[in-house]
Design an enzyme around this catalytic site. Structure first.
Site, PDB file in Angstrom:
ATOM      1  N   ASP A 123      49.906  82.085  53.376  1.00  0.00           N
ATOM      2  CA  ASP A 123      50.432  80.912  52.680  1.00  0.00           C
ATOM      3  C   ASP A 123      49.835  80.792  51.285  1.00  0.00           C
ATOM      4  O   ASP A 123      49.015  79.924  51.000  1.00  0.00           O
ATOM      5  CB  ASP A 123      50.145  79.649  53.505  1.00  0.00           C
ATOM      6  N   THR A 124      50.281  81.666  50.405  1.00  0.00           N
ATOM      7  CA  THR A 124      49.689  81.803  49.078  1.00  0.00           C
ATOM      8  C   THR A 124      50.786  81.893  48.032  1.00  0.00           C
ATOM      9  O   THR A 124      51.875  82.382  48.298  1.00  0.00           O
ATOM     10  CB  THR A 124      48.793  83.056  49.025  1.00  0.00           C
ATOM     11  N   THR A 125      50.474  81.434  46.824  1.00  0.00           N
ATOM     12  CA  THR A 125      51.415  81.470  45.709  1.00  0.00           C
ATOM     13  C   THR A 125      50.746  82.146  44.531  1.00  0.00           C
ATOM     14  O   THR A 125      49.572  81.897  44.246  1.00  0.00           O
ATOM     15  CB  THR A 125      51.822  80.034  45.298  1.00  0.00           C
TER      16      THR A 125
END
Length: 312
Positions: A123-125
């Site tokens: 869950d990374t941007t």
């Protein structure tokens, strides 16, 4: 977590970790991030003639994979919050350390490993950006994994990253009050003769650092554009299995298993974004990973543009 904890918190601001790869300078984030590990992999690869290999062949996959797994063994042994341990960065990014570890690659062996640590969530941007004045930013933000807890009236979700610590006491990444856990985040900027040529980063847990290393090697060793560098098939070797994307797995499975490697089919080997910069013309090219969400955009603020933009 108390109000006093929040009052006492200040962000850590530090210089990037620096390394070199075939005459290029590589800048990334310091521990407890994974910039040093990206540089360690590149240092290992620097001892071999990668441009002479055809991209994605069994020899290329095995060589790069062995460099990755050696870096992950060092990760489990040394990585932690430098505010709580003796900072191992100088060792990890040293050319001498790479020369020592290359002996294991040449013998097709692995050094003793330590207890495997839990993987990170995806869950990374990531955002890569550059402008015509030479300003560049590689920015990665991670939630880790959501806890499901929302503070009433504030509206933000707390993360659930305690599982990314090592639960065994006495290790570099063991749990301690006020300590930051290690992360695969490794936004990077690559310079040639002092000028930026690549701004990149990824989402995807510990696969981030391998994907960033892939993109740097694809750019430097194989002269790929930003879009090509983030799009070609990738592979990742972190623990027991060498994981390959399907187009590589089905093509190379039997050959690599014949070499004694345990391989697996994995359709998710991080999601990259990159900006390529021609240091002579200033021309920017963008690469948004076709494996998932994300995209690219160009903004023109003046009619006197000195370079053409090309973004997918």
């Amino acid at each position: 977590m108390t109000l006093a904890d929040l009052d006492a918190y200040t962000p850590d601001v530090y210089d990037p970790v620096r390394g070199t790869y075939r005459g290029h300078e590589v800048l990334s984030n310091a521990l407890p991030g994974s910039g040093a590990q990206v540089i360690e992999i590149l240092n290992l690869l620097e001892g071999y003639d990668l441009p002479s290999l055809e991209h994605g062949t069994a020899d290329h996959v095995e060589l790069l994979g062995r460099a990755q797994i050696l870096s992950f063994i060092d990760r489990r042994r040394y990585h932690g919050d430098p505010g709580f341990i003796d900072d191992p960065t100088d060792i990890l990014v040293s050319k001498d350390r790479a020369a020592e570890l290359r002996a294991f690659i040449d013998r097709r062996e692995l050094p003793p490993d330590v207890v495997e640590e839990p993987p990170e969530g995806p869950d990374t941007t990531h955002l890569s950006t550059a402008d015509r004045e030479g300003n560049c930013v590689a920015l990665t933000h991670t939630l880790g994994s959501a806890s499901g807890v929302v503070t009433e009236g504030l509206g933000f979700t707390w993360n659930n990253c305690m599982f990314q610590f090592n639960p065994v006491a006495g290790r570099p990444n063991s749990i301690a009050p006020g300590k930051a856990r290690i992360t695969g985040i490794s936004p990077a900027i690559v310079l040639r003769d002092g000028q930026p040529i690549l701004v990149t980063g990824a989402a995807g847990g510990t696969r981030i650092l391998g994907a960033v290393q892939h993109t740097i090697s694809n750019t430097v060793d194989f002269d790929m554009s930003a879009l090509e560098a983030v799009s070609v098939p990738r592979w990742h070797w972190e623990d027991q299995l060498l994981e390959m994307e399907p187009q590589l797995y089905h093509h190379l499975k039997e050959e690599l298993e014949g070499r004694g490697l345990d391989v697996a089919n994995d359709a998710f080997v991080a999601q990259l974004h990159a900006v390529g910069i021609d240091p002579e013309t200033g021309r920017l090219t963008g690469g948004a990973d076709p494996r998932g969400w994300g995209g690219g955009s160009a903004t023109v603020s003046s009619s006197r543009v000195r370079w053409p933009s090309q973004l997918p």
